[in-house]
Design an enzyme around this catalytic site. Sequence first.
Site, PDB file in Angstrom:
ATOM      1  N   ARG A  30      27.820  27.626  29.642  1.00  0.00           N
ATOM      2  CA  ARG A  30      28.349  28.893  30.170  1.00  0.00           C
ATOM      3  C   ARG A  30      28.999  28.705  31.546  1.00  0.00           C
ATOM      4  NH1 ARG A  30      23.654  32.273  30.216  1.00  0.00           N
ATOM      5  NH2 ARG A  30      23.494  31.706  32.393  1.00  0.00           N
TER       6      ARG A  30
ATOM      7  N   TYR B 230      47.344  49.664  37.200  1.00  0.00           N
ATOM      8  CA  TYR B 230      47.149  49.554  35.744  1.00  0.00           C
ATOM      9  C   TYR B 230      46.085  50.566  35.320  1.00  0.00           C
ATOM     10  CZ  TYR B 230      45.859  46.963  31.431  1.00  0.00           C
ATOM     11  OH  TYR B 230      45.583  46.573  30.148  1.00  0.00           O
TER      12      TYR B 230
ATOM     13  N   ASP C 136      46.372  42.691  42.144  1.00  0.00           N
ATOM     14  CA  ASP C 136      46.701  42.359  40.749  1.00  0.00           C
ATOM     15  C   ASP C 136      48.092  41.742  40.789  1.00  0.00           C
ATOM     16  OD1 ASP C 136      47.607  42.313  38.099  1.00  0.00           O
ATOM     17  OD2 ASP C 136      46.440  44.084  37.539  1.00  0.00           O
TER      18      ASP C 136
ATOM     19  N   LYS D 163      49.152  37.434  29.950  1.00  0.00           N
ATOM     20  CA  LYS D 163      50.593  37.662  29.996  1.00  0.00           C
ATOM     21  C   LYS D 163      51.319  36.317  30.136  1.00  0.00           C
ATOM     22  CE  LYS D 163      49.247  41.863  29.599  1.00  0.00           C
ATOM     23  NZ  LYS D 163      48.894  42.759  30.673  1.00  0.00           N
TER      24      LYS D 163
HETATM   25  C1  PLP Z   1      47.646  43.554  30.824  1.00  0.00           C
HETATM   26  C2  PLP Z   1      47.316  43.805  32.230  1.00  0.00           C
HETATM   27  C3  PLP Z   1      45.999  43.730  32.673  1.00  0.00           C
HETATM   28  C4  PLP Z   1      44.833  43.509  31.734  1.00  0.00           C
HETATM   29  O1  PLP Z   1      44.875  42.299  31.086  1.00  0.00           O
HETATM   30  P1  PLP Z   1      44.076  42.122  29.682  1.00  0.00           P
HETATM   31  O2  PLP Z   1      44.032  40.662  29.494  1.00  0.00           O
HETATM   32  O3  PLP Z   1      44.879  42.851  28.671  1.00  0.00           O
HETATM   33  O4  PLP Z   1      42.719  42.727  29.864  1.00  0.00           O
HETATM   34  C5  PLP Z   1      45.768  43.914  34.014  1.00  0.00           C
HETATM   35  N1  PLP Z   1      46.764  44.169  34.889  1.00  0.00           N
HETATM   36  C6  PLP Z   1      48.038  44.249  34.492  1.00  0.00           C
HETATM   37  C7  PLP Z   1      49.094  44.526  35.504  1.00  0.00           C
HETATM   38  C8  PLP Z   1      48.357  44.088  33.158  1.00  0.00           C
HETATM   39  O5  PLP Z   1      49.616  44.203  32.757  1.00  0.00           O
END
Ligand code: PLP
Length: 391
Positions: free
Chosen positions: A56, A109, A181, A206
């Site tokens: 883990r 988000y 973020d 992404k």
């Molecule tokens: C998609 C996204 C997230 C979340 O990511 P996941 O892997 O889908 O949980 C967070 N912040 C932004 C800006 C995003 O586009």
Amino acid sequence: MDDRKLHPETLLAHEGRERGRIGGTVNTPVYRASTLLFPSVESLQAQNGTLNTYGRHGNPTTRSLESALAELEGAYGAMLTPSGLSALTTALLATLKPGDHLLMTDSVYDPTRAFCDETLKRFGIETSYYDPLIGEGIAALIRPNTRVVFLESPGSLTFEVQDVPAIAAVAHAHGALVMLDNTWGTPVHFPSFKHGVDISIHAATKYIVGHSDVLMGVILTTEALFPQVRGFYKQLGLSVSADDAYLALRGLRTLSTRLERHQRNAEKIAQWLAEQPEVERILYPALPDAPGHAQWKRDFSGACGLFGVVFKALPEQAMRAMLDGMQLFGMGFSWGGFESLILLTNPSAHRSATTWKAEGPLVRLHIGLEHPDDLIADLEDGFRRLRAACR
Ligand SMILES: *Cc1c(COP(=O)(O)O)cnc(C)c1O
């Protein structure tokens, strides 16, 4: 050679690799492991208390990815989480306690907002939302108990470019942490730690993974915050599979090459869209006359393929006629993969400190790696359907 002098393209090709082993492989293999074995009591005791005693806590595959990501963005350390959202929630919970105050950008988000309004509230942590374009004016909102100032730049629906250095300077002067973020910026295009960020978070789902086949998040921190965040992360029991880490590493190797093409295609398509009579404005910081362009140029070394298109007032039926018939643009909630996506959005539903003002609908586009002329042809057909539906 000093790593810090190497360019991102070179770091992407070389970081997180095992070197110097005779007959070693280019890529770190997939270490599928829950149990790690030790040859003696002494060797086990020597490891105890470190992070290398149990599956883990990670394995060579996850560690390769973590070290490559940390090196790329200039962080002290990285932690992988099962999704981008879990990276965001873990970082917030690791740094906030009951009675603390959180300043959150109004462009955040939406699932991050829901976490603040429900879970953090339940734990006695108060969130106030601020105008993403507030800059150093954030000073007026800071309270004695403000522990974290959270940014998302640009916002992934409405694309406001925040003045990260100015906000960070004010936050630090008041003893608050700066969390970002950085999913749109990517570790290649926005050097968050140089701009005063303490904790940078990515939905690796992404562009880092880049192939729409893995969910993953990453938390990157400064040296000062690493023990606290890593300790909490460990207590939560978060881990990612070696298979997923391998895929993310494979995606990472081509990150800057892909981004270059995403940006080139996006610029071409955004310019074409700007000329369509039904389009009011384009929300793509890389376009010279788009909102936030000057700040983007000052702080970022490039853009990605995600942007917004604000249409003039038109019937929702017409928008549906356009979107429902797209051949190359898929309709879906993600972005950052090799393929193009289109999405009708409604930012007004996710605002509290500011009001979203737009003449007509906002459509978000992710421009993939297809030939831009084919994508434009698909959009052209879409505008034909839209015009027919307006008549
Ligand atoms: C998609 C996204 C997230 C979340 O990511 P996941 O892997 O889908 O949980 C967070 N912040 C932004 C800006 C995003 O586009």
